[in-house]
Design a protein around this motif. Structure first.
Motif, PDB file in Angstrom:
ATOM      1  N   LYS A   1      -6.697  -0.473  -4.438  1.00  0.00           N
ATOM      2  CA  LYS A   1      -5.672  -0.354  -3.478  1.00  0.00           C
ATOM      3  C   LYS A   1      -5.369   0.985  -3.235  1.00  0.00           C
ATOM      4  O   LYS A   1      -4.556   1.542  -3.679  1.00  0.00           O
ATOM      5  CB  LYS A   1      -4.586  -1.188  -4.030  1.00  0.00           C
ATOM      6  CG  LYS A   1      -4.629  -2.668  -4.371  1.00  0.00           C
ATOM      7  CD  LYS A   1      -3.185  -3.309  -4.846  1.00  0.00           C
ATOM      8  CE  LYS A   1      -3.463  -4.635  -5.288  1.00  0.00           C
ATOM      9  NZ  LYS A   1      -2.135  -5.508  -5.687  1.00  0.00           N
ATOM     10  N   ALA A   2      -6.316   1.731  -2.676  1.00  0.00           N
ATOM     11  CA  ALA A   2      -6.410   3.033  -2.213  1.00  0.00           C
ATOM     12  C   ALA A   2      -6.902   3.078  -0.844  1.00  0.00           C
ATOM     13  O   ALA A   2      -7.763   2.418  -0.556  1.00  0.00           O
ATOM     14  CB  ALA A   2      -7.014   3.807  -3.239  1.00  0.00           C
ATOM     15  N   SER A   3      -6.599   4.402  -0.150  1.00  0.00           N
ATOM     16  CA  SER A   3      -7.436   4.756   1.132  1.00  0.00           C
ATOM     17  C   SER A   3      -8.735   5.212   0.834  1.00  0.00           C
ATOM     18  O   SER A   3      -8.858   6.061  -0.155  1.00  0.00           O
ATOM     19  CB  SER A   3      -6.692   5.786   1.704  1.00  0.00           C
ATOM     20  OG  SER A   3      -6.152   6.930   1.274  1.00  0.00           O
ATOM     21  N   PRO A   4      -9.844   4.798   1.507  1.00  0.00           N
ATOM     22  CA  PRO A   4     -11.030   5.420   1.550  1.00  0.00           C
ATOM     23  C   PRO A   4     -11.219   7.174   1.467  1.00  0.00           C
ATOM     24  O   PRO A   4     -12.010   7.489   0.340  1.00  0.00           O
ATOM     25  CB  PRO A   4     -11.653   4.992   2.743  1.00  0.00           C
ATOM     26  CG  PRO A   4     -11.200   3.796   3.283  1.00  0.00           C
ATOM     27  CD  PRO A   4      -9.716   4.236   2.888  1.00  0.00           C
ATOM     28  N   ASP A   5     -10.422   7.843   1.833  1.00  0.00           N
ATOM     29  CA  ASP A   5     -10.673   9.328   1.693  1.00  0.00           C
ATOM     30  C   ASP A   5     -10.082   9.872   0.541  1.00  0.00           C
ATOM     31  O   ASP A   5     -10.627  10.918  -0.316  1.00  0.00           O
ATOM     32  CB  ASP A   5      -9.687   9.971   2.858  1.00  0.00           C
ATOM     33  CG  ASP A   5      -8.240   9.751   2.569  1.00  0.00           C
ATOM     34  OD1 ASP A   5      -7.746   8.595   2.445  1.00  0.00           O
ATOM     35  OD2 ASP A   5      -7.193  10.642   2.772  1.00  0.00           O
TER      36      ASP A   5
ATOM     37  N   ASN B   1     -15.888   9.755   3.694  1.00  0.00           N
ATOM     38  CA  ASN B   1     -15.273   8.375   3.336  1.00  0.00           C
ATOM     39  C   ASN B   1     -16.249   7.410   3.550  1.00  0.00           C
ATOM     40  O   ASN B   1     -15.899   6.160   3.317  1.00  0.00           O
ATOM     41  CB  ASN B   1     -14.193   8.221   4.395  1.00  0.00           C
ATOM     42  CG  ASN B   1     -13.288   9.233   4.439  1.00  0.00           C
ATOM     43  OD1 ASN B   1     -12.940   9.971   3.502  1.00  0.00           O
ATOM     44  ND2 ASN B   1     -12.364   9.471   5.520  1.00  0.00           N
TER      45      ASN B   1
ATOM     46  N   PRO C   1     -14.580   0.129   3.848  1.00  0.00           N
ATOM     47  CA  PRO C   1     -13.060  -0.439   3.827  1.00  0.00           C
ATOM     48  C   PRO C   1     -12.887  -1.882   3.396  1.00  0.00           C
ATOM     49  O   PRO C   1     -13.793  -2.857   3.662  1.00  0.00           O
ATOM     50  CB  PRO C   1     -12.744  -0.355   5.471  1.00  0.00           C
ATOM     51  CG  PRO C   1     -13.644   0.720   5.916  1.00  0.00           C
ATOM     52  CD  PRO C   1     -14.864   0.644   5.061  1.00  0.00           C
TER      53      PRO C   1
ATOM     54  N   GLY D   1      -7.786  -2.210   0.433  1.00  0.00           N
ATOM     55  CA  GLY D   1      -8.139  -0.751   0.459  1.00  0.00           C
ATOM     56  C   GLY D   1      -9.405  -0.227   0.511  1.00  0.00           C
ATOM     57  O   GLY D   1      -9.932  -0.087   1.847  1.00  0.00           O
ATOM     58  N   VAL D   2     -10.135  -0.198  -0.451  1.00  0.00           N
ATOM     59  CA  VAL D   2     -11.610   0.528  -0.346  1.00  0.00           C
ATOM     60  C   VAL D   2     -12.336  -0.180  -1.669  1.00  0.00           C
ATOM     61  O   VAL D   2     -11.949  -0.395  -2.594  1.00  0.00           O
ATOM     62  CB  VAL D   2     -11.358   1.929  -0.422  1.00  0.00           C
ATOM     63  CG1 VAL D   2     -10.978   2.526  -1.809  1.00  0.00           C
ATOM     64  CG2 VAL D   2     -12.957   2.398  -0.331  1.00  0.00           C
TER      65      VAL D   2
ATOM     66  N   GLU E   1      -5.465   4.960  -7.089  1.00  0.00           N
ATOM     67  CA  GLU E   1      -4.294   4.031  -6.609  1.00  0.00           C
ATOM     68  C   GLU E   1      -2.968   5.021  -6.847  1.00  0.00           C
ATOM     69  O   GLU E   1      -1.995   4.936  -5.842  1.00  0.00           O
ATOM     70  CB  GLU E   1      -4.161   2.907  -7.450  1.00  0.00           C
ATOM     71  CG  GLU E   1      -5.347   1.897  -7.021  1.00  0.00           C
ATOM     72  CD  GLU E   1      -5.297   0.688  -7.800  1.00  0.00           C
ATOM     73  OE1 GLU E   1      -4.609   0.452  -8.762  1.00  0.00           O
ATOM     74  OE2 GLU E   1      -6.153  -0.394  -7.486  1.00  0.00           O
TER      75      GLU E   1
ATOM     76  N   THR F   1      -2.592   7.537  -3.893  1.00  0.00           N
ATOM     77  CA  THR F   1      -2.266   6.921  -2.594  1.00  0.00           C
ATOM     78  C   THR F   1      -0.797   6.475  -2.623  1.00  0.00           C
ATOM     79  O   THR F   1      -0.151   6.859  -1.707  1.00  0.00           O
ATOM     80  CB  THR F   1      -3.085   5.624  -2.415  1.00  0.00           C
ATOM     81  OG1 THR F   1      -4.667   5.977  -2.366  1.00  0.00           O
ATOM     82  CG2 THR F   1      -2.915   4.835  -1.091  1.00  0.00           C
TER      83      THR F   1
ATOM     84  N   ARG G   1       1.136   9.802  -2.027  1.00  0.00           N
ATOM     85  CA  ARG G   1       1.013  10.338  -0.839  1.00  0.00           C
ATOM     86  C   ARG G   1       1.864   9.419   0.139  1.00  0.00           C
ATOM     87  O   ARG G   1       2.701   9.684   0.840  1.00  0.00           O
ATOM     88  CB  ARG G   1      -0.385  10.120  -0.262  1.00  0.00           C
ATOM     89  CG  ARG G   1      -1.356  11.214  -0.940  1.00  0.00           C
ATOM     90  CD  ARG G   1      -2.761  11.207  -0.208  1.00  0.00           C
ATOM     91  NE  ARG G   1      -3.561  12.077  -0.853  1.00  0.00           N
ATOM     92  CZ  ARG G   1      -4.904  12.323  -0.012  1.00  0.00           C
ATOM     93  NH1 ARG G   1      -5.214  11.510   0.946  1.00  0.00           N
ATOM     94  NH2 ARG G   1      -5.829  13.024  -0.851  1.00  0.00           N
TER      95      ARG G   1
END
Length: 219
Positions: free
Chosen positions: A36-40, A101, A126, A130-131, A174, A177, A180
């Motif tokens: 549950k995190a952004s790819p970047d 990414n 994606p 998340g990723v 996670e 993310t 942020r």
């Protein structure tokens, strides 16, 4: 009698060599996990070797191992070397391809306890949550490697490490993310509060022209 024993040993050795020679000359280990995190965020944890100590399954096997960083700071050309006890051995990694990414391709070279080269890739896709990160390592077996595979299943042995590493990576990704998102929400709240304060009339000053009340005419 001795000749018969030596002959028997020779036959066994020849048979064993034949069995070893018939073992697969290559191996491949692959594991995936969804965070549950952004790819970047996940990408940065792999693309920068300085972050590997936060999640690598092997980093804590020898707290006293010597590590070096060379080449580019991140991405293609970045190099990482290590040398430690028998559990971690000695080797180096070089990032040969990096797509933001999406992909990190690494040349993994083991020096000790035995020399070998294993192309390794991390892919980032994606996902609804998340990723999804996929970690794959390919390798070749020389004669000693084939003999080793008779007693140790590479997929089971390395697969467990991959699972542990991805689990640790997921926790770090996670947490970052979430951090942020909280910082972004705080910035947004502060900006909205500042805008509301700027729009409110200052005590003692007339309201904006469009908001001034017109006095009723005297009869």
């Amino acid at each position: 009698m001795l000749k018969k024993i030596l002959l028997g040993v020779a036959v066994v050795l020849v048979a064993l060599c034949g069995v070893i020679a018939m073992q697969p000359s290559t191996y491949s280990v692959q594991r995936s996990a969804t965070f549950k995190a952004s790819p970047d965020v996940a990408f940065a944890l792999v693309n920068d070797f300085h972050h590997w100590s936060e999640w690598s399954p092997w980093d804590k096997l020898d707290p006293n191992q010597k590590v070096t960083f060379e080449g580019a700071a991140t991405g293609m050309g970045a190099k990482y070397g290590w040398s430690g006890n028998d559990k971690v051995g000695e080797g180096r990694m070089t990032i040969e391809e990096s797509k933001a990414n999406e992909l990190v391709r690494i040349k993994l070279e083991f020096i000790r306890p035995f020399e070998s080269t294993s192309p390794t890739t991390f892919t980032f896709a994606p996902a609804a949550e998340g990723v999804t990160v996929t970690w794959k390592m390919d390798g070749t077996n020389n004669f000693m490697g084939k003999a080793f595979s008779l007693f140790v299943n590479m997929d089971a042995m390395l697969g467990k490490d991959f699972d542990n590493g991805l689990a640790a990576m997921g926790k770090v990704a996670e947490a970052e993310t979430k951090k942020r998102a909280e910082a972004l929400a705080a910035e947004k709240a502060a900006a909205e509060a500042a805008a509301a304060q700027a729009a409110a009339p200052v005590e003692g000053q007339p309201a904006p022209a469009g908001e001034q009340k017109v006095a009723a005419p005297t009869p």
